[in-house]
Design a protein around this motif. Structure first.
Motif, PDB file in Angstrom:
ATOM      1  N   ARG A 103       0.818  -0.994   0.068  1.00 43.84           N
ATOM      2  CA  ARG A 103       0.009  -0.062   0.012  1.00 43.84           C
ATOM      3  C   ARG A 103       0.845   1.420  -0.142  1.00 43.84           C
ATOM      4  NH1 ARG A 103      -2.748   0.549   4.576  1.00 43.84           N
ATOM      5  NH2 ARG A 103      -1.659  -1.328   5.633  1.00 43.84           N
ATOM      6  N   CYS A 104       1.854   1.280   0.368  1.00 43.13           N
ATOM      7  CA  CYS A 104       3.073   2.326   0.254  1.00 43.13           C
ATOM      8  C   CYS A 104       3.035   3.041  -1.126  1.00 43.13           C
ATOM      9  CB  CYS A 104       4.534   2.037   0.515  1.00 43.13           C
ATOM     10  SG  CYS A 104       5.485   2.957   0.590  1.00 43.13           S
ATOM     11  N   PRO A 105       2.675   4.425  -1.275  1.00 41.34           N
ATOM     12  CA  PRO A 105       2.620   5.085  -2.391  1.00 41.34           C
ATOM     13  C   PRO A 105       4.118   5.193  -2.977  1.00 41.34           C
ATOM     14  CG  PRO A 105       2.300   6.480  -0.560  1.00 41.34           C
ATOM     15  CD  PRO A 105       2.086   5.258   0.073  1.00 41.34           C
ATOM     16  N   TYR A 106       5.162   5.263  -2.339  1.00 37.74           N
ATOM     17  CA  TYR A 106       6.501   5.226  -2.786  1.00 37.74           C
ATOM     18  C   TYR A 106       6.824   3.903  -3.435  1.00 37.74           C
ATOM     19  CZ  TYR A 106       7.251   9.038   0.289  1.00 37.74           C
ATOM     20  OH  TYR A 106       7.171  10.404   0.875  1.00 37.74           O
ATOM     21  N   ALA A 107       6.313   2.688  -2.878  1.00 39.23           N
ATOM     22  CA  ALA A 107       6.478   1.365  -3.203  1.00 39.23           C
ATOM     23  C   ALA A 107       5.745   1.084  -4.675  1.00 39.23           C
ATOM     24  CB  ALA A 107       6.234   0.340  -2.149  1.00 39.23           C
ATOM     25  N   PHE A 112       7.723  -5.706  11.363  1.00 39.90           N
ATOM     26  CA  PHE A 112       8.857  -6.901  11.704  1.00 39.90           C
ATOM     27  C   PHE A 112       9.538  -7.151  10.294  1.00 39.90           C
ATOM     28  CE2 PHE A 112       4.917  -8.114  14.139  1.00 39.90           C
ATOM     29  CZ  PHE A 112       5.631  -8.179  15.298  1.00 39.90           C
ATOM     30  N   LYS A 113      10.397  -6.004  10.242  1.00 38.21           N
ATOM     31  CA  LYS A 113      11.201  -5.782   8.938  1.00 38.21           C
ATOM     32  C   LYS A 113      12.175  -7.036   9.093  1.00 38.21           C
ATOM     33  CE  LYS A 113      10.924  -0.993   8.541  1.00 38.21           C
ATOM     34  NZ  LYS A 113      11.522   0.225   8.783  1.00 38.21           N
ATOM     35  N   PRO A 114      12.336  -7.838   7.685  1.00 41.68           N
ATOM     36  CA  PRO A 114      13.221  -8.956   7.583  1.00 41.68           C
ATOM     37  C   PRO A 114      14.822  -8.761   7.930  1.00 41.68           C
ATOM     38  CG  PRO A 114      12.617  -8.105   5.456  1.00 41.68           C
ATOM     39  CD  PRO A 114      11.955  -7.520   6.466  1.00 41.68           C
ATOM     40  N   SER A 150      13.428   1.875   5.241  1.00 42.65           N
ATOM     41  CA  SER A 150      12.273   2.057   4.713  1.00 42.65           C
ATOM     42  C   SER A 150      12.279   1.351   3.263  1.00 42.65           C
ATOM     43  CB  SER A 150      12.163   3.614   4.484  1.00 42.65           C
ATOM     44  OG  SER A 150      13.119   4.163   3.615  1.00 42.65           O
ATOM     45  N   VAL A 151      10.824   1.303   3.027  1.00 43.20           N
ATOM     46  CA  VAL A 151      10.540   0.646   1.674  1.00 43.20           C
ATOM     47  C   VAL A 151       9.941   1.625   0.754  1.00 43.20           C
ATOM     48  CG1 VAL A 151      10.476  -1.749   2.454  1.00 43.20           C
ATOM     49  CG2 VAL A 151       8.317  -0.328   2.424  1.00 43.20           C
ATOM     50  N   PRO A 152      10.215   1.549  -0.665  1.00 46.24           N
ATOM     51  CA  PRO A 152      10.874   0.440  -1.289  1.00 46.24           C
ATOM     52  C   PRO A 152      12.421   0.653  -1.315  1.00 46.24           C
ATOM     53  CG  PRO A 152      10.166   1.843  -2.829  1.00 46.24           C
ATOM     54  CD  PRO A 152       9.598   2.479  -1.562  1.00 46.24           C
ATOM     55  N   PRO A 162      18.195   2.920  -2.337  1.00 47.30           N
ATOM     56  CA  PRO A 162      17.398   2.906  -0.970  1.00 47.30           C
ATOM     57  C   PRO A 162      16.151   3.886  -1.089  1.00 47.30           C
ATOM     58  CG  PRO A 162      19.427   4.318  -0.925  1.00 47.30           C
ATOM     59  CD  PRO A 162      19.383   3.676  -2.278  1.00 47.30           C
ATOM     60  N   GLU A 163      15.842   4.296  -2.283  1.00 44.10           N
ATOM     61  CA  GLU A 163      14.585   5.442  -2.249  1.00 44.10           C
ATOM     62  C   GLU A 163      13.935   5.054  -3.505  1.00 44.10           C
ATOM     63  OE1 GLU A 163      13.971   9.001  -0.767  1.00 44.10           O
ATOM     64  OE2 GLU A 163      16.168   8.904   0.341  1.00 44.10           O
ATOM     65  N   SER A 164      12.560   5.308  -3.509  1.00 43.77           N
ATOM     66  CA  SER A 164      11.766   4.990  -4.879  1.00 43.77           C
ATOM     67  C   SER A 164      12.091   5.721  -5.955  1.00 43.77           C
ATOM     68  CB  SER A 164      10.090   5.534  -4.400  1.00 43.77           C
ATOM     69  OG  SER A 164      10.231   6.740  -3.894  1.00 43.77           O
ATOM     70  N   LEU A 165      12.538   7.104  -6.020  1.00 42.56           N
ATOM     71  CA  LEU A 165      13.025   7.749  -7.099  1.00 42.56           C
ATOM     72  C   LEU A 165      14.325   7.179  -7.649  1.00 42.56           C
ATOM     73  CD1 LEU A 165      12.404  11.412  -6.291  1.00 42.56           C
ATOM     74  CD2 LEU A 165      11.174   9.904  -7.673  1.00 42.56           C
TER      75      LEU A 165
HETATM   76  N1  LIG Z   1      11.701   8.779   0.717  1.00 44.09           N
HETATM   77  C1  LIG Z   1      11.460   7.419   0.607  1.00 44.09           C
HETATM   78  C2  LIG Z   1      10.247   7.047   1.490  1.00 44.09           C
HETATM   79  C3  LIG Z   1       9.712   5.746   1.891  1.00 44.09           C
HETATM   80  C4  LIG Z   1       8.961   5.549   2.963  1.00 44.09           C
HETATM   81  O1  LIG Z   1       8.688   6.463   3.765  1.00 44.09           O
HETATM   82  N2  LIG Z   1       8.318   4.482   3.059  1.00 44.09           N
HETATM   83  C5  LIG Z   1       7.622   4.051   4.281  1.00 44.09           C
HETATM   84  C6  LIG Z   1       6.321   3.205   4.054  1.00 44.09           C
HETATM   85  S1  LIG Z   1       5.212   4.111   2.942  1.00 44.09           S
HETATM   86  C7  LIG Z   1       8.226   2.990   5.250  1.00 44.09           C
HETATM   87  O2  LIG Z   1       8.935   2.347   4.860  1.00 44.09           O
HETATM   88  N3  LIG Z   1       8.092   3.334   6.474  1.00 44.09           N
HETATM   89  C8  LIG Z   1       8.796   2.567   7.601  1.00 44.09           C
HETATM   90  C9  LIG Z   1      10.004   2.954   7.921  1.00 44.09           C
HETATM   91  O3  LIG Z   1      10.532   4.171   7.620  1.00 44.09           O
HETATM   92  O4  LIG Z   1      10.748   2.257   8.577  1.00 44.09           O
HETATM   93  C10 LIG Z   1      11.333   6.797  -0.882  1.00 44.09           C
HETATM   94  O5  LIG Z   1      10.964   7.554  -1.604  1.00 44.09           O
HETATM   95  O6  LIG Z   1      11.411   5.596  -1.000  1.00 44.09           O
END
Ligand SMILES: N[C@@H](CCC(=O)N[C@@H](CS)C(=O)NCC(=O)O)C(=O)O
Length: 221
Positions: free
Chosen positions: A10-14, A37-39, A50-52, A63-66
């Motif tokens: 559901r994450c908009p970045y992912a 519970f991150k792996p 963070s994901v993605p 490490p970031e969506s972009l």
């Molecule tokens: N700037 C990052 C933001 C990614 C982000 O904030 N992901 C959230 C989920 S929507 C996340 O992983 N949150 C949990 C965390 O940061 O540990 C990107 O563009 O990938």
């Protein structure tokens, strides 16, 4: 062997990362993450978890969506295929990125406040909605005389932004559906109704567990 994508459905970045990967016909191993519970394989990369996040076959980390979107663009076989999506001219690229950065740096803040207004009691939810609407208005105006933000074909800007508009709309779907942003609604609907989005990008996968068979994304036909 394929690159590994840590993702959260559901994450908009992912979503924008998965959309780009599938739109460009690339393949990855998709590891759905439970954010609580991150792996260990993700945590042990160090730094942000963070994901993605994408790890390519050489072990390089995005490490970031972009970063992942640009990794995908640089991995397509034919440059012609992405000319509209990410043009060669740097002026056009800067213009696209200005929209994306406004989305990420300004709109996302109002979206969070609008969505979780109870966590930000200093102002009302309708105040946060109004702040977010500034972007909706700009997008709607832009889409009045073109199908996508940069013409008649989908661009990086569209893909990077639509998951956040989807989230904004979802806070009060009725309000969004009844709003005056007809061009924006049509544009969003085009993404959300597509089979690429519904059946591929948003397909549910169980949480990845180390040692389990990898999920190939998008699935091979
Ligand atoms: N700037 C990052 C933001 C990614 C982000 O904030 N992901 C959230 C989920 S929507 C996340 O992983 N949150 C949990 C965390 O940061 O540990 C990107 O563009 O990938």
């Amino acid at each position: 062997m394929l690159p590994v994508l840590y993702s959260f459905r559901r994450c908009p970045y992912a979503i924008r990362a998965r959309y780009t990967i599938s739109f460009l016909g690339l393949h990855v191993y998709l590891r759905e993450v439970d954010l609580k519970f991150k792996p260990q394989t993700l945590l042990s990369l160090g730094g942000r978890s963070s994901v993605p996040q994408l790890i390519d076959v050489e072990g390089s980390r995005y490490p970031e969506s972009l970063d992942i979107i640009f990794w995908a663009l640089s991995n397509v076989e034919c440059r012609l295929d992405i000319e509209c999506m990410w043009p060669k001219e740097s002026v056009q690229k800067s213009k696209m990125m200005a929209w994306v950065r406004y989305n990420d740096n300004v709109f996302k803040g109002w979206l969070d406040r609008y969505k979780y207004a109870d966590r930000y009691p200093e102002c009302s939810q309708s105040y946060y909605h109004k702040k977010g609407e500034v972007f909706l208005k700009r997008l709607d105006k832009r889409l009045a005389n073109r199908s996508f933000l940069f013409g008649e074909k989908v661009s990086v800007a569209d893909i990077a932004i639509f998951p956040f508009i989807r989230q904004f709309a979802g806070v009060d779907q009725k309000r969004f559906d009844e709003s005056q942003y007809h061009h924006l609604k049509l544009w969003l609907k085009g993404f959300l109704d597509s089979s690429l989005f519904k059946d591929v990008v948003m397909k549910k996968h169980s949480v990845w567990v180390s040692g389990r068979e990898e999920v190939i994304f998008p699935p091979n036909k």
